[in-house]
Design a protein around this motif. Sequence first.
Motif, short mmCIF file in Angstrom:
data_model
loop_
_atom_site.label_atom_id
_atom_site.label_comp_id
_atom_site.label_asym_id
_atom_site.label_seq_id
_atom_site.Cartn_x
_atom_site.Cartn_y
_atom_site.Cartn_z
N ASP A 181 24.50 33.34 12.03
CA ASP A 181 25.63 32.90 12.85
C ASP A 181 26.73 33.97 12.93
OD1 ASP A 181 26.77 30.76 14.39
OD2 ASP A 181 28.19 30.44 12.76
N GLN A 207 18.28 30.76 2.10
CA GLN A 207 19.49 30.90 2.91
C GLN A 207 20.30 32.13 2.51
OE1 GLN A 207 20.22 29.78 5.61
NE2 GLN A 207 22.03 28.49 5.77
N GLY A 227 29.51 32.35 6.02
CA GLY A 227 28.68 31.48 6.84
C GLY A 227 27.26 32.00 6.87
N PRO A 228 26.35 31.29 7.52
CA PRO A 228 24.96 31.75 7.60
C PRO A 228 24.86 33.11 8.30
CG PRO A 228 25.17 29.47 8.31
CD PRO A 228 26.55 29.99 8.16
N ASP A 242 34.24 23.21 12.62
CA ASP A 242 33.08 24.12 12.72
C ASP A 242 32.29 24.06 11.42
OD1 ASP A 242 31.27 26.22 13.02
OD2 ASP A 242 32.69 27.43 14.16
N PRO A 243 31.07 23.49 11.43
CA PRO A 243 30.32 23.29 10.19
C PRO A 243 29.70 24.57 9.62
CG PRO A 243 29.02 22.57 12.06
CD PRO A 243 30.35 22.97 12.61
N ASN A 244 29.61 25.65 10.46
CA ASN A 244 28.92 26.86 10.02
C ASN A 244 29.85 27.97 9.55
OD1 ASN A 244 26.31 25.91 10.55
ND2 ASN A 244 26.52 26.39 12.73
N ILE A 245 31.10 27.64 9.30
CA ILE A 245 32.04 28.67 8.85
C ILE A 245 32.92 28.10 7.74
CG2 ILE A 245 33.73 28.09 10.64
CD1 ILE A 245 34.52 31.04 10.72
N ASN A 246 33.15 28.92 6.73
CA ASN A 246 34.00 28.52 5.62
C ASN A 246 35.06 29.61 5.43
OD1 ASN A 246 34.97 27.10 3.37
ND2 ASN A 246 33.74 28.37 2.00
N PHE A 266 23.83 34.31 3.28
CA PHE A 266 25.18 34.16 3.84
C PHE A 266 25.85 35.52 3.95
CE2 PHE A 266 24.27 29.97 2.28
CZ PHE A 266 24.91 29.11 3.17
#
Length: 632
Positions: free
Chosen positions: A16, A276, A12-13, A300-304, A278
Motif C-alpha cells: 500500500d 506480512q 502500513g502494508p 483509513d484501515p491500512n495506515i497507522n 510493513f
Amino acid sequence: MIEKMKFLSITGPKSDFDRVVNIYLNKYDIHLENALSELSAVHDLKPFVEINPYKDLLLKSEDLVKQIKVHKPSKEFSMTPSQASEIINHTLEMLKDLDQQMKDLKEQQSHYTDLVNQIEPFRHFDYDINKILNLKFIKFRFGKISHEFFNKFSRYVYDNLNSLFFECDSDRDYVWGIYFVPAAHSVKIDAIYASLHFERIILSDEYEGTPEQAYRKVLAKRNEISHKLSAVSKNIQDILNQRADELLTAHSTLITYNNNFDLRKLAACTKEGKKQVFYILCGWITQKDADLIIKDTETDPNINIIIEEGQESETTKPPTKLKNKKVFKPFEMFVKMYGLPAYNEIDPTSFVAITYSLIFGIMFGDAGQGLLLALGGALLYKYKKMAIAAIISMAGVFSIVFGFLYGSIFGFEDLIEPIWLSPMHNVMTVLLTSVGFGVALIMIAMILNIINGIKERRISKVLFDTNGVSGLVFYIAAITCVALLMTGRTLPATILLIIFFGIPLLLIFFREPLERFIEKKAHFFPEHKGMFFVESFFELFEVLLSYVTNTISFLRIGAFALSHAAIMGVVMLLAGVETGDPNIIVIILGNLFVAAMEGLIVGIQVLRLEFYEMFSRFYKGTGKEFKPYKNK
C-alpha cells in the motif's frame, strides 16, 4: 518565529506504499528522514529494496511528450500506473512502423547529403564523370590541397611535372581540384602530390553526367526524401496530438510514481509474523498539519500514524521552518545567508527587520532619496517578487522618517526645519548617539544569547559566556563607568567595582572548569594547568578588546549620516545652489547617483553590523531547512 515540529512515523502494508504517498505525502508538508538511521534502536529493520518498474517507461514517455506541442492536458483525470503503461506502450506500437520509416529516410537523407557535399566543390569541372572513371591509360585523382602547399606546388613543382591539374573551387583553407597523370608515371606522381599534402577524395559511382548534373540529381533526390520525412513526421504528430491528453496524463502519472519509488530509499521494512511485510516512513510535520493528518487517516484501515513531540537530541535534529509576518518575511533572506536558526534557537528575522531598517534610516536620512528607494523597491517587489526589493522599500521608509528628523530632502538642508537635529551642525551629538545606540543593541544581543542558553538548557552559556550574564554585567559596568567619567561624576566605590568587574571576569576566565564542574565530570580542571592559564589569559584579553572594538564599530552609523550630508553638499556646490541659479539636471543626476551608490554602501555596512557585531554574540545558524516531500 520557528514553527513547532512533531516527529511523525507512518506504517502500513508494503503493498500500500504508493497509495499512501500519493494521498498523504503529496497533501501535507512532511520533511522525511532516513528511517533506518532515525529508528536505529528498532530491531529487525531492513531497507526497502525493489527494482524501479517505472524508470525505463518514463524515459519512453518523455520522448513522446517532447513531440507534443501542448504542455498540459485539456482536462484533468486520474490514471493508474498500469493504465499509463498501457497507453505509452500502445502509442509506441502505433508509431513503430512510422518510426522505422523515419529512421530509414533519415539514413537516406544523410547519405545524399554526403554525396552532395562530396561533389559540390567539383561542379565547375564540365566533363562526364562516367567517362573519367573509364579512362584506361590516364589516371585521375579528385581531392583538395591547402593554399600554402598549392602556392609552392604552382611555383616550383607544376611546370616540371608530367601532370595536369584542373582547379575547380577554393575556400579559405583549401583548393579543390583534379589532377591527371599517365598511368605509367602514376606511382611517382602520386608520391609527389602526397608529399604536398594533397588529400584524395574517392568519388562514388552513383554520380551520372557532369559534376553539375550529378549535383543537381542528388540534390533533387535529397529534397524528395525531405518531403517524405515531413509527411511521415506529420503523421506521427497527428497521432500524438489525438492522444495528447492521455499521453500527458500518463507521463505525469509515471513521474509521480517514479518519484514515489525513489522515496523507498528513505523507508524501512519490517515483518509481522511470517508473511506480512510493513513499511515505515518517518519525518517531521508541523503542529497544524499533524492534527489534520491524524483526523484525515482516522477512517483509513491500512495506515497507522504515531505523532511524538519534536525534541532535539544527539541523533535527532528537527528541521527549521520559519514563520514570520508578511512585513518581516523578506528579511528571512538575510537570516538564510548567515544560516537558518537551529530548532531550539531564537528566530532573529524580526530583530533583523527592525534593526536593519532602523540603522539604514539613521545612516541614510534623506526624505527625498528615501522616497525613491521606497517606491522603487515597492514596484520591483510587486512585479518581480524579489525579497531584496521589499527590504530596500522598507529601508527607504525609515530613510524618509529620519530625513524629516534631520531636515534633509533631496540633499537640501534648509527647505524644512529638522524635527530632531541637523547632523552637520551637531557632529558630536550624532557620533555619541550612534555609539549609545550600538551599546543598546549589543546588550540586546547578549540578552538574546542568554535566552538561547536557557532554551538549550546550557547553564554555562547562560552564566559564564562572554555574552552571557557575566559578560552582560561586566559590559554594563564598563559602560556605566565610561558614562560617569565623561559626565564628570565620581566612580562607584572600589568594592562595587571589584564585584561588577572582577567577579564577571573571573567567571569568564574559569568558564571551562566551571562548566565541567556543573556537568559533574570527574576531572573538571584541565590536565595542563599552565597552558590553560596562558590560553585563558589571552582569550580574556581578546574578549575585552572585542567589547571595545564592537562598541566603537557603531561609530560608522553616525559617520555615514555625516558623510551623506557632506556628499550632498558637494552635489549642491557643483549644481551652483549657492549662486541662486542652480542647475536642475546636476541636482537630479547627483541625487540619483548618491541614492544608488551610497544606498548600496550603507546597505552592505548595515548588514556587516548585523552579522559581525550582533549575530556573532547570540546566533549560530546551524539549523537545517524544512523541505517537505510535497514540494519535490
